[in-house]
Structures are given as C-alpha cells and as structure tokens.
Enzyme design. Structure first.
Site, mmCIF file in Angstrom:
data_model
loop_
_atom_site.group_PDB
_atom_site.id
_atom_site.type_symbol
_atom_site.label_atom_id
_atom_site.label_comp_id
_atom_site.label_asym_id
_atom_site.label_seq_id
_atom_site.Cartn_x
_atom_site.Cartn_y
_atom_site.Cartn_z
ATOM 1 C CG ASP A 48 43.086 72.987 154.141
ATOM 2 O OD1 ASP A 48 43.505 71.815 154.298
ATOM 3 O OD2 ASP A 48 43.827 73.978 154.205
ATOM 4 C CG HIS A 49 43.162 67.264 151.430
ATOM 5 N ND1 HIS A 49 44.057 68.093 150.816
ATOM 6 C CD2 HIS A 49 43.890 66.219 151.875
ATOM 7 C CE1 HIS A 49 45.268 67.564 150.890
ATOM 8 N NE2 HIS A 49 45.197 66.420 151.533
ATOM 9 C CG HIS A 86 47.167 71.351 153.388
ATOM 10 N ND1 HIS A 86 45.851 71.543 153.077
ATOM 11 C CD2 HIS A 86 47.741 70.869 152.263
ATOM 12 C CE1 HIS A 86 45.641 71.186 151.814
ATOM 13 N NE2 HIS A 86 46.776 70.780 151.296
#
Ligand code: BG6
Length: 496
Positions: A182-183, A245
C-alpha cells in the site's frame, strides 16, 4: 541492517508502474548507496523486449520520474547494467523453467546467491497464478535464502476474492514471505504519524474521545481517471482509495501505542482498529455514505470531460469517483467520535491530509470576541503535497481587551533543506529487500477492511438506483457531503 545480495524479479515489467515508479525508485536507492553490491533487476512480461531495449525504456523512465533524474549519464548507465529482461507467458506454468535458468545464471555470474524478491505488478488476475508457478519451480522455499513476494494493490476486488487470494498464497508461502503493498504507508509523512503520536507527550493524553470532537481524513485528487478508465470503471473510489489507502491512515491515527516499533506489534494494533469499526446497516449506508461521479465542466477555462465520456468507461456507468463517509470505531478510546473519510477525483486540488478537531474549551471566556469563534484547536497532518504539520491555536491580539485571533504553528518538510526525503516506493522496496514488513499490510487486517466495506459495495450493487450524485470537475464533490459532519456550522476543511 545490511541488505543481502539479491535478484529483484518484476512481473509486469512492461507496464507503467515499473517505468514510472519502481525502476526510478531503484535508481534513487542506487544513488543513496542503499543497494547491495551484487544486485540484479530482472523485468519479466509477455512483451518482447531485449535486455537492451528494456534498459533504454527504463533509462527514459529514470530521466522523467526519479528524484535523481538529473544524475550524470555515466551513473545512470552504470545502474542500467543491473537491468535485464525475460519475455515469457506469465500465465503458462511451463514457461517458468526459463525463469529458473535465468536466476541460476545470475547466481553464478553476478553473485546474487540464490536470494530472490518477486514483485507482482501485473493485472490482478495473475496474483494467485504467478506465486503458484513460482512454487512449482521450488522458488518459494527459502532454506535460509530470501524468497519473498510483493503484491501490488488491488489485493482482491471484494472480501471473497481477498480471502481466496490470502488462502492461495498461504498454501505455498509463510505469512512472513508475503508483502502486500500500500504505497501510502511508504510516504514519509504517514510514518511520521507514529512519531507525532508516540514521541510527543503533549498529543497522546488528548488523543481520545474526551478531547477530540471528530477526525477528518481527506485524499483529494485534481486529476481524473486519465488513461485508466478500463480498470477504474470496475473499481471505483471505494475499492481504489478508501478500502486501502484511507483505511491505512485511519488505522495509524486510531491505533493504540504498540509495545515496540516492530512489524507485528504495530500491525497487531492496526488490526484491532479494523476489528472495532462499527458495521454499517442499510440505513447507515443511506445516511452516512455519499457517492458521486464527476461530470463535464470548464476547470480554469479548460473543458474537462465527464467520467462517462472517459475512454474505457461505460457511457451509463454508475461507478463512483467520489466517496465521503462517516464511521465510528467502537472501542474505549474512540467511543462516540465520528471519523469522516473522503476521497475524489477531479476535485479542485491535490491534497491528502488528516485533520484532528479538538473539542472547544468548556467555557468560552472571550465572549465579546466577534472576530474569533473557536470550535476548538485543529491539528492538520498534511500527507502531501507541502508535507508537514500545522496546529491552529488562539492568540491574543496585542492591545486593549482580549481579542483572540487564530494563528498557525506550521512546520513544512521543505524546511529540512539538507535532508533527503525518500519517495514512497523507494522506502517500500528497500524494506522488502531488507525483510522489514512494518510498512506492508497484513492479510488479516486487509480482510477486516474488506469486511467493513463489503456491505456498502453490496448495497450499491443490489440497489443501482441508490443516489449517485453528479459533481462538476473542479468542485469539491456533492454538496450534500457537507451535511455529514455533525455539529453546528461545521463542515469539511477545504484546503486550497
Ligand atoms: C492509487 C490509485 O493507488 O493511488 C490511484 O489507484 C490514485 O487512482 C493514487 O490516483 C493516488 O496516489 P497518490 O500517492 O498520488 O496520492
């Protein structure tokens, strides 16, 4: 901790993510001298690149997207010597022996010592397949070597598929070998949330229902779906941004302090937040979840297409490009505190931030004050852009009487001029190479996040006429979203 020599195998290497994010981030790591001495990147995909043409394309990506994009040519070329390419049919298990031979060659020629990190950046239908084919080649067995898999989002498209994917991965791999990406967790400011909360004695005593009125989490984007209409139309904002996110941000804001800063200690606490989310009934979904879809408009005099006119999008699509919702975390710390979460495409600006609204003082002593009417202090944690942290406090205006004015105590990351701030992919790739999964999501937490949003997705699916509000590109989304926020004259923060 020293990184072991290794091969990073990127599946889906001909795609955009490799070009724009992964290889530029690897070059940044190289510039920072963070890569091991013996390191190889092997791009794998169906497209027929040669080693040379792959290198050329990646150099072009570095020149456009790397933090160090202006690096001298010699340095870029030396880094590019680490890049190789293998064209195989990734959905055909019999082709994987070619991969094994190539990896063996690297081990003997480049000293990579049998350590492999596999990065899946392919269409999600390949996520269960590739790990299985790797396992058939014995590439899942660590025996003291690095054998890890990184999986890009989306991890499943609903609860059922996420559970199935977890199950299928765990058939061949141990949990500690699986890195779910999950950046947002790689963003420096997101990690700073832990430090802000747990290294300052002034915030944590107030960080609960006694002092916090409500919390807002916003991820606004000024762009639309760009060239990703085909993907997005099957996804929508709930799956694309909220379930992953924004929920990760929510968990970091709401979690209890871990006993140590270690992967499982932190991830255990995050899991408890997802477990405590109050399930939404149909009535809650009708009242507390608002979805919208952007429509055509002239933004700054540039005409913008409506969502349904985008390439790859069904002209009658009911996919949401905006979601605003109110939710509660039913635990001791947060009982009764509303959390408002909002995301949307084609909003007026690009900003991600967390806003903590503290309760006002019990008595307003400065009643004569017409210019200042405090609803309480506000702490804004800006994730991007203009990363930083801002606290709004009341201050006396110099002169007669007690006029109070709101002032900002404002810190910007850009003030740390000599400090290198790594990009999200840079940090996360480094962690996966090191074997630190703190900033990756765990299977159980991910399933609980899906479990919470699933009733909303089901409700929209079975009630296609449930409201989907149009909002013109460049606006802040459906106006009715303002009504979600509880409290007299209260509304969302509208950052510019
Ligand atoms: C991605 C979504 O995961 O995150 C995109 O698929 C979105 O739709 C992007 O634009 C936002 O990331 P960031 O880092 O620009 O906020």
């Amino acid at each position: 901790k020293k990184i072991k020599d290794q091969v990073l195998v990127i599946f889906g290497a001909s795609g955009d993510l490799t070009y724009r994010k992964l290889v530029p981030a690897l070059f940044d790591l190289y510039k920072q001298k963070s890569l091991p001495d013996n390191f190889v990147v092997l791009g794998v995909a169906r497209s027929s690149f040669t080693d040379e043409s792959f290198k050329e394309k990646m150099i072009d990506g570095i020149r456009q997207f790397s933090i160090s994009k202006d690096a001298p040519e010699k340095e870029v070329n030396t880094f590019a010597e680490k890049l190789f390419y293998l064209s195989i049919n990734t959905d055909d298990g019999t082709e994987y022996s070619k991969l094994t031979s190539r990896l063996n060659e690297f081990d003997s020629e480049k000293g990579t010592d049998g350590n492999y990190l596999f990065y899946l950046s392919t269409p999600p239908n390949l996520y269960p397949l590739i790990p299985k084919f790797l396992a058939q080649e014995g590439l899942n067995e660590s025996k003291g070597k690095i054998r890890r898999i990184v999986i890009e989002k989306p991890f499943g498209t609903d609860l059922k598929s996420a559970v199935e994917l977890n199950k299928s991965l765990l058939n061949d791999y141990e949990e500690h070998q699986i890195y779910r990406m999950d950046h947002y967790l790689g963003k420096e400011t997101v990690q700073n949330l832990l430090v802000t909360r747990f290294s300052n004695s002034i915030y944590e005593p107030l960080w609960n229902r006694n002092y916090i009125h409500h919390v807002e989490i916003t991820a606004a984007e000024s762009i639309g779906v760009e060239n990703r209409g085909g993907y997005y139309d099957h996804s929508g904002a709930m799956r694309d941004m909220i379930q992953n996110h924004l929920f990760q941000l929510l968990a970091l804001v709401a979690m209890e302090p871990p006993t140590v800063i270690e992967s499982d200690a932190i991830r255990n606490e995050k899991l408890k937040v997802f477990q405590a989310l109050r399930p939404l009934s149909h009535v809650d979904i009708q009242n507390n979840v608002i979805r919208g879809q952007y429509t055509a408009a002239n933004v700054k005099r540039v005409p913008q297409k409506g969502y349904r006119e985008e390439k790859g999008v069904d002209p009658n699509s009911r996919t949401e490009t905006y979601v605003a919702m109110k939710m509660f975390i039913d635990n001791w710390r947060w009982g009764g505190v509303p959390f408002y979460v909002r995301t949307g495409k084609h909003l007026p600006t690009r900003v991600s931030e967390i806003v903590i609204h503290f309760k006002p003082t019990p008595l307003n002593l400065f009643v004569d004050n017409k210019e200042y009417c405090s609803d309480g202090n506000v702490l804004v944690i800006r994730i991007h852009p203009d990363e930083g942290i801002l606290l709004k406090t009341g201050m006396k205006v110099p002169g007669n009487g007690y006029k109070v004015k709101e002032v900002n105590m404002d810190f910007h990351y850009s003030q740390l001029q000599d400090t290198y701030v790594p990009g999200a992919y840079e940090r996360l790739l480094l962690d996966a190479m090191l074997g630190d999964s703190t900033l990756y999501t765990r299977g159980d937490a991910l399933e609980f996040a899906w479990k919470f949003v699933q009733p909303i997705l089901d409700y929209w699916e079975t009630n296609p006429n449930a409201p989907l509000y149009g909002y013109p590109c460049g606006s802040w989304g459906p106006e009715c979203a303002d009504g979600l926020i509880e409290g007299e004259n209260m509304t969302w923060r509208y950052p510019c």
